[in-house]
Design a protein around this motif. Structure first.
Motif, PDB file in Angstrom:
ATOM      1  N   GLY A  73       0.818  -1.214   0.000  1.00 37.80           N
ATOM      2  CA  GLY A  73       0.000   0.000   0.000  1.00 37.80           C
ATOM      3  C   GLY A  73       0.847   1.257   0.000  1.00 37.80           C
ATOM      4  N   LEU A  74       1.927   1.241   0.798  1.00 41.19           N
ATOM      5  CA  LEU A  74       2.838   2.378   0.816  1.00 41.19           C
ATOM      6  C   LEU A  74       3.535   2.532  -0.533  1.00 41.19           C
ATOM      7  N   ALA A  75       3.860   1.413  -1.169  1.00 39.09           N
ATOM      8  CA  ALA A  75       4.475   1.472  -2.497  1.00 39.09           C
ATOM      9  C   ALA A  75       3.538   2.130  -3.499  1.00 39.09           C
ATOM     10  N   ARG A  76       2.232   1.890  -3.363  1.00 37.82           N
ATOM     11  CA  ARG A  76       1.263   2.558  -4.238  1.00 37.82           C
ATOM     12  C   ARG A  76       1.319   4.078  -4.059  1.00 37.82           C
ATOM     13  N   VAL A  77       1.506   4.525  -2.802  1.00 36.90           N
ATOM     14  CA  VAL A  77       1.579   5.960  -2.533  1.00 36.90           C
ATOM     15  C   VAL A  77       2.815   6.568  -3.214  1.00 36.90           C
ATOM     16  N   PHE A  78       3.965   5.918  -3.049  1.00 33.91           N
ATOM     17  CA  PHE A  78       5.181   6.419  -3.688  1.00 33.91           C
ATOM     18  C   PHE A  78       5.075   6.322  -5.206  1.00 33.91           C
ATOM     19  N   ALA A  79       4.406   5.284  -5.694  1.00 32.75           N
ATOM     20  CA  ALA A  79       4.213   5.159  -7.141  1.00 32.75           C
ATOM     21  C   ALA A  79       3.391   6.326  -7.673  1.00 32.75           C
ATOM     22  N   ALA A  80       2.388   6.760  -6.898  1.00 27.72           N
ATOM     23  CA  ALA A  80       1.583   7.902  -7.324  1.00 27.72           C
ATOM     24  C   ALA A  80       2.440   9.167  -7.385  1.00 27.72           C
ATOM     25  N   VAL A  81       3.364   9.332  -6.422  1.00 30.80           N
ATOM     26  CA  VAL A  81       4.255  10.496  -6.443  1.00 30.80           C
ATOM     27  C   VAL A  81       5.143  10.456  -7.681  1.00 30.80           C
ATOM     28  N   HIS A  82       5.705   9.279  -7.977  1.00 35.08           N
ATOM     29  CA  HIS A  82       6.572   9.155  -9.156  1.00 35.08           C
ATOM     30  C   HIS A  82       5.774   9.361 -10.443  1.00 35.08           C
ATOM     31  N   ARG A  83       4.536   8.889 -10.473  1.00 37.11           N
ATOM     32  CA  ARG A  83       3.700   9.129 -11.658  1.00 37.11           C
ATOM     33  C   ARG A  83       3.455  10.619 -11.853  1.00 37.11           C
ATOM     34  N   GLY A  84       3.216  11.332 -10.722  1.00 33.75           N
ATOM     35  CA  GLY A  84       3.003  12.768 -10.815  1.00 33.75           C
ATOM     36  C   GLY A  84       4.234  13.506 -11.323  1.00 33.75           C
ATOM     37  N   LEU A  85       5.435  13.103 -10.833  1.00 26.29           N
ATOM     38  CA  LEU A  85       6.663  13.730 -11.324  1.00 26.29           C
ATOM     39  C   LEU A  85       6.870  13.452 -12.807  1.00 26.29           C
ATOM     40  N   ALA A  86       6.611  12.207 -13.206  1.00 24.35           N
ATOM     41  CA  ALA A  86       6.796  11.847 -14.614  1.00 24.35           C
ATOM     42  C   ALA A  86       5.815  12.596 -15.512  1.00 24.35           C
ATOM     43  N   ALA A  87       4.581  12.778 -15.032  1.00 22.67           N
ATOM     44  CA  ALA A  87       3.587  13.493 -15.842  1.00 22.67           C
ATOM     45  C   ALA A  87       3.896  14.982 -15.900  1.00 22.67           C
ATOM     46  N   ALA A 108     -10.513 -12.453   3.874  1.00 20.57           N
ATOM     47  CA  ALA A 108     -10.757 -12.295   2.430  1.00 20.57           C
ATOM     48  C   ALA A 108     -10.160 -10.983   1.929  1.00 20.57           C
ATOM     49  N   ARG A 109     -10.326  -9.920   2.730  1.00 18.76           N
ATOM     50  CA  ARG A 109      -9.744  -8.634   2.329  1.00 18.76           C
ATOM     51  C   ARG A 109      -8.218  -8.694   2.368  1.00 18.76           C
ATOM     52  N   LEU A 110      -7.679  -9.394   3.372  1.00 24.31           N
ATOM     53  CA  LEU A 110      -6.225  -9.537   3.459  1.00 24.31           C
ATOM     54  C   LEU A 110      -5.689 -10.309   2.260  1.00 24.31           C
ATOM     55  N   ASP A 111      -6.409 -11.360   1.880  1.00 28.24           N
ATOM     56  CA  ASP A 111      -5.972 -12.165   0.727  1.00 28.24           C
ATOM     57  C   ASP A 111      -6.026 -11.345  -0.558  1.00 28.24           C
ATOM     58  N   ALA A 112      -7.076 -10.514  -0.694  1.00 29.15           N
ATOM     59  CA  ALA A 112      -7.192  -9.689  -1.898  1.00 29.15           C
ATOM     60  C   ALA A 112      -6.050  -8.678  -1.984  1.00 29.15           C
ATOM     61  N   ARG A 113      -5.664  -8.098  -0.848  1.00 30.46           N
ATOM     62  CA  ARG A 113      -4.567  -7.131  -0.858  1.00 30.46           C
ATOM     63  C   ARG A 113      -3.224  -7.810  -1.101  1.00 30.46           C
ATOM     64  N   GLY A 119      -0.086  -3.277  -6.651  1.00 33.63           N
ATOM     65  CA  GLY A 119       0.734  -2.970  -5.489  1.00 33.63           C
ATOM     66  C   GLY A 119       2.113  -3.596  -5.570  1.00 33.63           C
ATOM     67  N   TRP A 120       2.175  -4.836  -6.035  1.00 32.74           N
ATOM     68  CA  TRP A 120       3.473  -5.502  -6.164  1.00 32.74           C
ATOM     69  C   TRP A 120       4.309  -4.867  -7.269  1.00 32.74           C
ATOM     70  N   ARG A 121       3.668  -4.441  -8.367  1.00 36.99           N
ATOM     71  CA  ARG A 121       4.422  -3.740  -9.410  1.00 36.99           C
ATOM     72  C   ARG A 121       4.950  -2.408  -8.886  1.00 36.99           C
ATOM     73  N   SER A 122       4.121  -1.734  -8.068  1.00 40.72           N
ATOM     74  CA  SER A 122       4.580  -0.477  -7.475  1.00 40.72           C
ATOM     75  C   SER A 122       5.773  -0.708  -6.560  1.00 40.72           C
ATOM     76  N   ALA A 123       5.710  -1.786  -5.767  1.00 42.23           N
ATOM     77  CA  ALA A 123       6.835  -2.107  -4.889  1.00 42.23           C
ATOM     78  C   ALA A 123       8.092  -2.402  -5.707  1.00 42.23           C
ATOM     79  N   ALA A 124       7.921  -3.129  -6.804  1.00 36.49           N
ATOM     80  CA  ALA A 124       9.072  -3.426  -7.659  1.00 36.49           C
ATOM     81  C   ALA A 124       9.680  -2.139  -8.211  1.00 36.49           C
TER      82      ALA A 124
END
Length: 445
Positions: A73-87, A108-113, A119-124
């Motif tokens: 989830g945190l990686a998604r946040v940083f990914a959004a920042v990097h997307r904003g810089l790139a845009a 079920a919610r834990l398994d979905a996350r 999220g994993w691509r953002s972490a990568a």
């Protein structure tokens, strides 16, 4: 002639590269992205390592999974920042993946996350970004060393940086390690050697930065988007909606043009013929007013002619007759009619389907119109070729650049038109030019 023109454009692009908005925007991207990359790398890596370590233990498995979920989830946040810089700085606009809103019970919610691919691509990306950002910072060093060496004569004159007893002199800094050491300036005249090295370094710096940033662009597109399958579904939904809207707009336009144009002419034609029929009188009777009858027939003939002209114009808007002989002849006609000289090159061994030819023709016509109206260009080069199963149209001009997907250019409409057949439109138009627009279309719709 074309090789001379292309060579001149490339030399001019090299000389003015350090002074372009794109070059400085890429430098800003490298500088601003580095601290974000460091913070993101540390936080995401620490959470992932702790989560993975606790997960393998029996007592801390649940806490470990929670930490892993927090890290993605945190990686998604940083990914959004990097997307904003790139845009904002690179113009690399990547659509954000859909927000994850799992339903059901806690596990079920834990398994979905845990299965959140975005999220994993953002972490990568966050983990890979740090070494890339370090190399981007090295690219910024080319700018700094170039400026520093370029100012060597000024520094020598202003600050009196002369060699001390037994010293080698003022060193020349280079971004690339040189065997045996960089040259040293032991006199004011020698500082101009350092200035020349600085000028060369400064001319090369934008291209070094651009090459490294290109790798980052690829990573942004590959890892920070919604994913290939999700993006494909989104594109299909959007293009289907665009096709439906375009068809509805076309039908409305045809209805309006027929109602306000040809239909009015045909109604007037029918009324003129009715009045002429009444003026003939009964069978065998002489015509009471031949002059009036002649005027009515002339009016009817004029209305019929105008109605035919309007119907031809409507048909031409649906399918230009010039395409009957193929796209090469149609493009040659466009180039010949252009008020800006156009050099045309066509290499299309396999004829595309009529729908693709029509889209390609209208794209070329709109792009040439933009060149004439907005670019201030003195000449343009239009290439149409078939490669890798695609039809590619590339229009280049020597105008002042700055073309965007707005400002009344008609480019947004072209983008929508090509997307309806799964095509793409790419624009490269830095301030000062040159502008290059490439349209890629499948050969078969």
């Amino acid at each position: 002639m074309h090789d001379t023109y292309t060579g001149a454009v490339r030399r001019w692009a090299v000389l003015r590269a350090p002074f372009t908005t794109r070059a400085w925007a890429e430098v800003a991207y490298c500088l601003l992205g580095f601290p974000v990359a460091v913070i993101g790398f540390v936080l995401v890596l620490v959470l992932l390592v702790l989560g993975a370590g606790l997960t393998v233990s029996l007592l801390g498995a649940v806490l470990g999974l929670l930490l892993v979920v927090v890290s993605t989830g945190l990686a998604r946040v940083f990914a959004a920042v990097h997307r904003g810089l790139a845009a904002g700085l690179l113009g690399e606009r990547v659509p954000s993946p859909m927000l994850l809103r799992p339903a059901g019970r806690a596990f079920a919610r834990l398994d979905a996350r845990l299965r959140d691919a975005a999220g994993w691509r953002s972490a990568a990306y966050v983990l890979v970004k740090l070494p890339v950002a370090a190399v981007e910072l090295y690219a910024v060093g080319w700018w700094l060393t170039g400026l520093l060496n370029l100012s060597a004569p000024l520094r020598w004159a202003a600050f009196g940086q002369r060699p001390h007893e037994g010293a080698e002199g003022m060193p020349t800094i280079t971004p690339i390690p040189v065997g045996g050491g960089a040259p040293h300036s032991t006199s004011f005249a020698g500082t101009f050697v350092a200035a020349a090295i600085g000028a060369v370094t400064l001319l090369a710096a934008p291209w070094v930065t651009r090459g490294i940033v290109a790798v980052d662009r690829w990573l942004v597109r590959a890892l920070l988007g919604p994913g290939e399958l999700a993006q494909r579904v989104r594109n299909l939904e959007e293009t289907r909606a665009l096709a439906v809207d375009d068809s509805a707009a076309l039908l409305r336009r045809l209805e309006r043009d027929l109602h306000d144009g040809a239909q009015v002419r045909l109604v007037a034609l029918a009324m003129s013929l009715d009045m002429a029929k009444e003026g003939l009188g009964a069978d065998g009777e002489p015509v009471a007013d031949p002059g009036r009858l002649r005027r009515l027939l002339e009016t009817a003939h004029s209305n019929a002619t105008e109605a035919l002209t309007e119907l031809r114009d409507l048909a031409r808007g649906l399918h230009p007759p010039v395409l009957d002989d193929g796209l090469p002849d149609a493009l040659a006609t466009l180039a010949a009619r252009s008020t800006v000289p156009v050099e045309l090159t066509v290499d299309i061994p396999e004829r595309p389907t009529p729908a693709i030819e029509t889209i390609a023709y209208f794209c070329a016509a709109e792009l040439l119109t933009n060149v004439i109206k907005h670019s201030g260009a003195r000449r343009a080069v239009l290439r149409a070729r078939q490669e890798e199963g695609l039809l590619r149209l590339c229009l280049t001009d020597d105008g002042h650049g700055g073309a965007t997907l707005g400002a009344g250019s008609g480019l947004p409409g072209l983008t929508q038109r090509v997307r309806t057949v799964d095509g793409t439109l790419d624009i490269s138009s830095p301030d000062g030019g040159p502008t290059a627009v490439t349209v890629a279309l499948p050969l078969h719709a």
